[in-house]
Design a protein around this motif. Structure first.
Motif, PDB file in Angstrom:
ATOM      1  N   GLY A 123      52.065  30.880  35.137  1.00 38.34           N
ATOM      2  CA  GLY A 123      51.289  30.921  36.373  1.00 38.34           C
ATOM      3  C   GLY A 123      49.803  30.853  36.104  1.00 38.34           C
ATOM      4  O   GLY A 123      49.327  31.351  35.081  1.00 38.34           O
ATOM      5  N   TYR A 124      49.092  30.213  37.032  1.00 38.24           N
ATOM      6  CA  TYR A 124      47.630  30.124  36.954  1.00 38.24           C
ATOM      7  C   TYR A 124      47.038  31.016  38.046  1.00 38.24           C
ATOM      8  O   TYR A 124      47.350  30.864  39.223  1.00 38.24           O
ATOM      9  CB  TYR A 124      47.176  28.676  37.156  1.00 38.24           C
ATOM     10  N   GLU A 125      46.199  31.975  37.622  1.00 31.62           N
ATOM     11  CA  GLU A 125      45.608  32.915  38.569  1.00 31.62           C
ATOM     12  C   GLU A 125      44.246  32.422  39.032  1.00 31.62           C
ATOM     13  O   GLU A 125      43.424  31.975  38.225  1.00 31.62           O
ATOM     14  CB  GLU A 125      45.473  34.296  37.918  1.00 31.62           C
ATOM     15  N   TYR A 126      43.995  32.501  40.331  1.00 29.69           N
ATOM     16  CA  TYR A 126      42.719  32.066  40.879  1.00 29.69           C
ATOM     17  C   TYR A 126      42.348  32.969  42.056  1.00 29.69           C
ATOM     18  O   TYR A 126      43.190  33.656  42.636  1.00 29.69           O
ATOM     19  CB  TYR A 126      42.789  30.601  41.335  1.00 29.69           C
ATOM     20  N   ASP A 127      41.083  32.977  42.405  1.00 28.55           N
ATOM     21  CA  ASP A 127      40.567  33.749  43.542  1.00 28.55           C
ATOM     22  C   ASP A 127      41.026  35.198  43.524  1.00 28.55           C
ATOM     23  O   ASP A 127      41.527  35.733  44.508  1.00 28.55           O
ATOM     24  CB  ASP A 127      40.967  33.095  44.873  1.00 28.55           C
ATOM     25  N   GLY A 141      43.569  37.021  42.048  1.00 27.11           N
ATOM     26  CA  GLY A 141      44.946  37.499  42.177  1.00 27.11           C
ATOM     27  C   GLY A 141      45.926  36.513  42.758  1.00 27.11           C
ATOM     28  O   GLY A 141      47.135  36.738  42.680  1.00 27.11           O
ATOM     29  N   ASN A 142      45.463  35.420  43.370  1.00 25.78           N
ATOM     30  CA  ASN A 142      46.386  34.391  43.864  1.00 25.78           C
ATOM     31  C   ASN A 142      46.947  33.599  42.684  1.00 25.78           C
ATOM     32  O   ASN A 142      46.262  33.385  41.685  1.00 25.78           O
ATOM     33  CB  ASN A 142      45.662  33.450  44.833  1.00 25.78           C
ATOM     34  N   LEU A 143      48.207  33.172  42.829  1.00 26.03           N
ATOM     35  CA  LEU A 143      48.891  32.518  41.720  1.00 26.03           C
ATOM     36  C   LEU A 143      49.439  31.158  42.121  1.00 26.03           C
ATOM     37  O   LEU A 143      49.939  30.972  43.234  1.00 26.03           O
ATOM     38  CB  LEU A 143      50.052  33.388  41.216  1.00 26.03           C
TER      39      LEU A 143
END
Length: 266
Positions: free
Chosen positions: A64-68, A70-72
């Protein structure tokens, strides 16, 4: 036979050669387990869910790629492999250079390249051309979701794809305190250089890889076998520290070189 790591094609110009990639390394690492000294139980690493505290089976794990904050975005292995098929299935040779032009510090992991189905003729052609020209091909390749730059070079009857380190992966030599940095000029005398050259000449021989092996691995394995045979555990006595331990040694290079030359000549 080893399992293939990757299958695809070598491309250079308009030539396309089917190939199969195998790891050229066979490590003899010591498989030492972590043990709790209180009761001799094995210490396990567990894949634990951060919220539930429960162990997660391998077949339920994805990347998984986490961004903003905590969004995945979840990505499966299949999605990663097919994100760019033209990259993940080709060894794209971009140029040819002299092998001597590549500083050995850039060399990393080696892989054997074998011809794929229908690729024997093109494979042999490229291998022989590289050998005759004393060149290596510089190529890009994607292995396990990462793109590498690599050197394609002949090796006996086959070819090796040697992964190379990127420039930004190497520390700048200027970051280190070398003998002639910061205005200091540490130079050897002509006599010292001449004796060093004499020592090197006396120790020069043909490269024989079978001459070298992992002596530490052998020593540890012998220690293990002796412990198994005796059923006893020996405790090493602590080393007694000397008052002079922290004093730097002054080396007379002339004497060291002379003894080394005499030992080599003898």
């Amino acid at each position: 036979m080893a399992r293939p790591v990757w299958t695809g094609n070598i491309t250079f110009g308009l030539v396309n050669v089917p190939v199969v990639l195998y790891s050229a390394e066979r490590r003899a690492d010591l498989n030492l387990r972590l043990i709790d000294s209180r009761n001799d139980s094995k210490v396990r690493y567990e894949r634990v869910n951060d919220e539930t505290g429960q162990e997660v089976p391998w077949d339920k794990i994805v990347k998984g790629y986490e961004y903003d904050g905590g969004n995945l975005v979840l990505l499966s292995d299949d999605e990663l492999e097919h994100a760019s098929p033209e990259l993940t299935r080709t060894i794209d040779v971009e140029q040819f250079v002299s092998a001597a032009d590549i500083d050995p510090i850039y060399y990393d992991k080696p892989y054997y390249l074998l011809p794929g189905k229908g690729g024997a003729k093109g494979y042999a052609l490229l291998r022989d051309a590289l050998e005759d020209s004393e060149r290596v091909g510089l190529a890009t390749v994607v292995i396990r979701t990462r793109q590498y730059v690599a050197a394609l070079r002949p090796h006996g009857d086959g070819m090796v794809l040697q992964l190379l380190r990127y420039e930004q992966e190497l520390r700048d030599l200027k970051d280190f305190d070398m003998p002639e940095s910061e205005g200091r000029k540490i130079k050897a005398s002509k006599q010292e250089r001449d004796m060093a050259m004499q020592l090197i000449e006396g120790m020069t021989d043909k490269w024989d890889p079978e001459r070298y092996h992992d002596e530490y691995h052998d020593a540890v394995m012998k220690l293990i076998q002796d412990k198994i045979a005796s059923g006893e555990t020996d405790v090493a006595e602590p080393r007694e520290e000397s008052e002079d331990d922290d004093e730097p040694a002054t080396i007379n290079f002339i004497d060291v070189l002379r003894r080394s030359v005499e030992h080599t000549s003898g």
